[in-house]
Design a protein around this motif. Sequence first.
Motif, PDB file in Angstrom:
ATOM      1  N   SER A  19      42.393  46.033  11.480  1.00 58.97           N
ATOM      2  CA  SER A  19      43.316  45.755  10.386  1.00 58.97           C
ATOM      3  C   SER A  19      44.770  45.721  10.846  1.00 58.97           C
ATOM      4  O   SER A  19      45.572  44.977  10.291  1.00 58.97           O
ATOM      5  N   ALA A  20      45.105  46.525  11.830  1.00 57.75           N
ATOM      6  CA  ALA A  20      46.498  46.654  12.267  1.00 57.75           C
ATOM      7  C   ALA A  20      46.570  46.890  13.778  1.00 57.75           C
ATOM      8  O   ALA A  20      46.927  47.971  14.248  1.00 57.75           O
ATOM      9  N   PRO A  21      46.261  45.872  14.572  1.00 56.10           N
ATOM     10  CA  PRO A  21      46.218  46.055  16.030  1.00 56.10           C
ATOM     11  C   PRO A  21      47.568  46.371  16.667  1.00 56.10           C
ATOM     12  O   PRO A  21      47.606  46.896  17.777  1.00 56.10           O
ATOM     13  N   VAL A  23      49.576  48.557  15.445  1.00 59.70           N
ATOM     14  CA  VAL A  23      49.857  49.952  15.108  1.00 59.70           C
ATOM     15  C   VAL A  23      48.823  50.898  15.708  1.00 59.70           C
ATOM     16  O   VAL A  23      49.167  51.978  16.182  1.00 59.70           O
ATOM     17  N   PHE A  24      47.556  50.479  15.713  1.00 65.31           N
ATOM     18  CA  PHE A  24      46.463  51.348  16.157  1.00 65.31           C
ATOM     19  C   PHE A  24      45.693  50.721  17.316  1.00 65.31           C
ATOM     20  O   PHE A  24      45.411  49.532  17.309  1.00 65.31           O
ATOM     21  N   GLU A  25      45.372  51.550  18.293  1.00 65.32           N
ATOM     22  CA  GLU A  25      44.473  51.155  19.379  1.00 65.32           C
ATOM     23  C   GLU A  25      43.336  52.165  19.403  1.00 65.32           C
ATOM     24  O   GLU A  25      43.413  53.211  18.752  1.00 65.32           O
ATOM     25  N   LEU A  26      42.319  51.851  20.178  1.00 65.22           N
ATOM     26  CA  LEU A  26      41.187  52.774  20.308  1.00 65.22           C
ATOM     27  C   LEU A  26      41.203  53.403  21.695  1.00 65.22           C
ATOM     28  O   LEU A  26      41.362  52.711  22.700  1.00 65.22           O
ATOM     29  N   SER A  33      40.902  56.523  17.205  1.00 63.80           N
ATOM     30  CA  SER A  33      42.121  55.767  16.968  1.00 63.80           C
ATOM     31  C   SER A  33      43.337  56.485  17.539  1.00 63.80           C
ATOM     32  O   SER A  33      43.425  57.711  17.518  1.00 63.80           O
ATOM     33  N   ILE A  34      44.282  55.685  18.023  1.00 64.44           N
ATOM     34  CA  ILE A  34      45.545  56.181  18.550  1.00 64.44           C
ATOM     35  C   ILE A  34      46.660  55.383  17.880  1.00 64.44           C
ATOM     36  O   ILE A  34      46.597  54.148  17.813  1.00 64.44           O
ATOM     37  N   VAL A  35      47.677  56.072  17.401  1.00 66.02           N
ATOM     38  CA  VAL A  35      48.856  55.397  16.864  1.00 66.02           C
ATOM     39  C   VAL A  35      49.719  55.016  18.056  1.00 66.02           C
ATOM     40  O   VAL A  35      50.090  55.859  18.863  1.00 66.02           O
ATOM     41  N   ALA A  47      51.175  46.878   7.624  1.00 63.86           N
ATOM     42  CA  ALA A  47      49.990  46.895   8.484  1.00 63.86           C
ATOM     43  C   ALA A  47      49.483  48.324   8.668  1.00 63.86           C
ATOM     44  O   ALA A  47      48.277  48.576   8.618  1.00 63.86           O
ATOM     45  N   ALA A  48      50.399  49.273   8.869  1.00 67.38           N
ATOM     46  CA  ALA A  48      49.996  50.674   9.026  1.00 67.38           C
ATOM     47  C   ALA A  48      49.302  51.182   7.770  1.00 67.38           C
ATOM     48  O   ALA A  48      48.279  51.867   7.850  1.00 67.38           O
ATOM     49  N   GLN A  49      49.836  50.826   6.615  1.00 70.83           N
ATOM     50  CA  GLN A  49      49.217  51.243   5.356  1.00 70.83           C
ATOM     51  C   GLN A  49      47.842  50.610   5.203  1.00 70.83           C
ATOM     52  O   GLN A  49      46.892  51.268   4.779  1.00 70.83           O
TER      53      GLN A  49
END
Length: 69
Positions: A19-21, A23-26, A33-35, A47-49
């Motif tokens: 949804s928000a690449p 903002v977040f990675e794996l 998830s990692i911010v 995107a974060a929301q």
Amino acid sequence: MRAHVDLNVCQGHGVCHMSAPDVFELDPEDGHSIVVVDPVPPHLEAAAQLGADSCPERAITVERTVRVD
């Protein structure tokens, strides 16, 4: 805005990243998830929301910060 992932709740579904690449990675080790942007810049707040709202485990919280100039 700041985003936080509760690693005790995150199950690594990856929906936030989809949804928000920007903002977040794996995490490659465990899939959690990692911010990747902290604080979240204004142009990525929606995107974060969306990433937080998309989390099936509700492991992500977003907090609006007050900007002081």
